[in-house]
Scaffold this active site. Structure first.
Site, mmCIF file in Angstrom:
data_model
loop_
_atom_site.group_PDB
_atom_site.id
_atom_site.type_symbol
_atom_site.label_atom_id
_atom_site.label_comp_id
_atom_site.label_asym_id
_atom_site.label_seq_id
_atom_site.Cartn_x
_atom_site.Cartn_y
_atom_site.Cartn_z
ATOM 1 N N THR A 1 -9.197 -16.615 0.621
ATOM 2 C CA THR A 1 -8.762 -15.514 -0.242
ATOM 3 C C THR A 1 -8.592 -16.004 -1.679
ATOM 4 O O THR A 1 -9.044 -15.357 -2.635
ATOM 5 C CB THR A 1 -7.427 -14.933 0.287
ATOM 6 N N ALA B 1 -11.159 -23.332 5.547
ATOM 7 C CA ALA B 1 -11.147 -24.369 6.586
ATOM 8 C C ALA B 1 -10.831 -23.837 7.978
ATOM 9 O O ALA B 1 -11.372 -24.315 8.973
ATOM 10 C CB ALA B 1 -10.132 -25.450 6.204
ATOM 11 N N HIS B 2 -9.959 -22.815 8.068
ATOM 12 C CA HIS B 2 -9.466 -22.460 9.410
ATOM 13 C C HIS B 2 -10.485 -21.712 10.259
ATOM 14 O O HIS B 2 -10.275 -21.542 11.464
ATOM 15 C CB HIS B 2 -8.136 -21.698 9.326
ATOM 16 N N THR C 1 -0.460 -29.161 -7.701
ATOM 17 C CA THR C 1 -0.723 -30.421 -7.001
ATOM 18 C C THR C 1 -1.640 -30.146 -5.816
ATOM 19 O O THR C 1 -1.368 -29.259 -5.009
ATOM 20 C CB THR C 1 0.614 -31.029 -6.509
ATOM 21 N N CYS D 1 -7.125 -8.939 9.386
ATOM 22 C CA CYS D 1 -6.333 -8.472 8.246
ATOM 23 C C CYS D 1 -5.954 -7.016 8.414
ATOM 24 O O CYS D 1 -4.934 -6.570 7.927
ATOM 25 C CB CYS D 1 -7.120 -8.604 6.955
HETATM 26 N N1 PLP Z 1 -13.636 -13.833 3.557
HETATM 27 C C1 PLP Z 1 -13.998 -13.563 4.817
HETATM 28 C C2 PLP Z 1 -15.384 -13.073 5.090
HETATM 29 C C3 PLP Z 1 -13.097 -13.746 5.866
HETATM 30 O O1 PLP Z 1 -13.468 -13.460 7.121
HETATM 31 C C4 PLP Z 1 -11.794 -14.230 5.572
HETATM 32 C C5 PLP Z 1 -10.793 -14.408 6.635
HETATM 33 O O2 PLP Z 1 -10.570 -13.560 7.450
HETATM 34 C C6 PLP Z 1 -11.469 -14.502 4.224
HETATM 35 C C7 PLP Z 1 -12.417 -14.295 3.258
HETATM 36 C C8 PLP Z 1 -10.128 -15.001 3.843
HETATM 37 O O3 PLP Z 1 -9.990 -16.364 4.128
HETATM 38 P P1 PLP Z 1 -8.533 -17.004 4.289
HETATM 39 O O4 PLP Z 1 -7.997 -16.518 5.607
HETATM 40 O O5 PLP Z 1 -8.776 -18.486 4.281
HETATM 41 O O6 PLP Z 1 -7.714 -16.573 3.128
#
Ligand code: PLP
Length: 376
Positions: free
Chosen positions: A70, A197-198, A234, A322
């Site tokens: 994000t 990363a996750h 940092t 989300c």
């Molecule tokens: N972009 C896409 C296509 C995603 O699927 C996600 C996570 O669901 C994100 C961005 C956001 O990533 P993060 O969870 O690392 O903020």
């Protein structure tokens, strides 16, 4: 429990935990400190940056570590659009992740002109509309590599060539693609690329943004000027090491792992369509992520199907982690032309390296009952 929600987050990977542990314990220095404790952390950070750059085929200095996908999307969209000397126009698509779409809306509130290009029924971006939307004052075009809800993979290299022809910087959100598709930024023709990363078995809250050296970037976070002034704060060295390790590991498993997952996906898609008459596949039949299968089950609430499946030991999602709390129909499915009632029946199964054919077969045995129970 059968875990079929890898697109939400992937289970942690031992190799990543082992690589990051030293940076959470004995190598605790601030990588900006000049003394030896700091230098040890800096060495880890430099190696992580080189690792990400090696996968992307870019220079290490073109990698900015962030607190996840994000943040990287926010930095790319806001940072490139505001620094551009071309103008105050941004082009994106109707199926982007909210991290891009909401950032574009925020720019709109600041006076930017934003064009949102539509997609076809399979979720593929309308390339003619995209070409028509690019203008001499377009500061940025942002098109995701692969969609999180329906798995459709966009022809990014083709879009990259188009943007290059017009001199428009192209950002791609490769958060979902990174586990399954190659990421050479020159072959893709992109100027910025987001990683998280996750989704790769790395830590949550860590990621990276590639930004081509020649592209100006206005920082979003102001402060001590870390990451060459592009992202103050940092640096989370363990997060950076985790991102690099997870990325390199996932990419090293290609193409064999992508082939294995594609076979599992075919088994799943064919099986679901045969066993559940009310099932309809969403997203492109073949131009989709290897481990991604998403459906609508006409007349049955998606959330109820998830509950019935969880009661039977299978966890998956309605499409977007989300939006899981929201009653609203998916903006992606609406953009693909589904009506809101059908869009509210969405269920997504996403597989990863631990997923087996036996698990898929178990799902196929359980699903017809779960859908019927959800519909009754
Ligand atoms: N972009 C896409 C296509 C995603 O699927 C996600 C996570 O669901 C994100 C961005 C956001 O990533 P993060 O969870 O690392 O903020």
């Amino acid at each position: 429990m059968i875990y079929l929600d890898h697109a939400a987050t992937a289970p942690p990977v031992r190799e990543v935990l082992e690589a990051t542990w030293p940076y959470l314990t004995q190598v605790f220095g601030n990588p900006s400190s000049a003394h030896e404790v700091g230098r040890a952390a800096r060495a880890g950070l430099d190696a992580a940056r080189a690792g990400v750059a090696g996968v992307l085929g870019c220079r290490p200095g073109e990698v900015v570590f962030t607190g996840g996908g994000t943040e990287a999307d926010n930095l790319a969209v806001t940072g490139i659009a505001t620094a551009s000397g071309r103008g105050r126009h941004v082009v994106t698509t109707a199926i982007e992740h909210p991290a891009v779409l909401e950032t574009c809306r925020a720019l709109q509130r600041q006076g930017f002109d934003v064009d949102v290009v539509g997609v076809d029924g399979d979720g593929l971006v309308d390339l003619d509309a995209l070409a028509a939307a690019l203008r001499p004052d377009t500061a940025l075009c942002s098109v995701m590599y692969a969609n999180n809800e329906v798995g459709t993979v966009q022809p990014i290299a083709e879009i990259g060539a188009l943007c290059r022809e017009r001199g428009v910087p192209l950002h791609t959100d490769a958060v979902q693609a990174a586990a399954h598709l190659t990421l050479d930024v020159d072959a893709l023709g992109v100027d910025a690329l987001t990683l998280s990363a996750h989704k790769l078995g790395g830590p949550r809250g860590a990621g990276a943004l590639f930004v081509r050296g020649a592209v100006a970037l206005e920082p979003v976070l102001h402060g001590g000027g870390q990451e060459r002034g592009r992202r103050s704060g940092t640096v989370d060295v363990a997060g950076a090491v985790g991102t690099a390790t997870a990325l390199r590991r996932a990419q090293a498993a290609l193409p064999a792992e992508a082939e294995r997952l594609t076979a599992l996906r075919e088994l799943l898609v064919d099986g679901v369509l045969a066993a559940v008459p009310r099932a309809r596949l969403t997203g492109h039949r073949t131009r989709r992520l290897p481990g991604h299968a998403s459906f609508c089950f006409a007349g049955v609430g998606g959330e109820t199907v998830l509950q019935e499946l969880e009661a039977r030991g299978v966890v998956c999602s309605s499409g977007s982690a989300c939006a899981a709390d929201s009653e609203d129909a998916s903006h992606v499915l609406l953009a693909m032309g589904l009506d809101a009632d059908l869009a509210r029946t969405a269920v997504r199964f996403t597989m990863g390296e631990r997923t087996t054919a036996a698990e898929v077969e178990t799902l196929l045995e359980l699903l017809p009952d779960a859908v019927e129970a959800a519909g009754s």
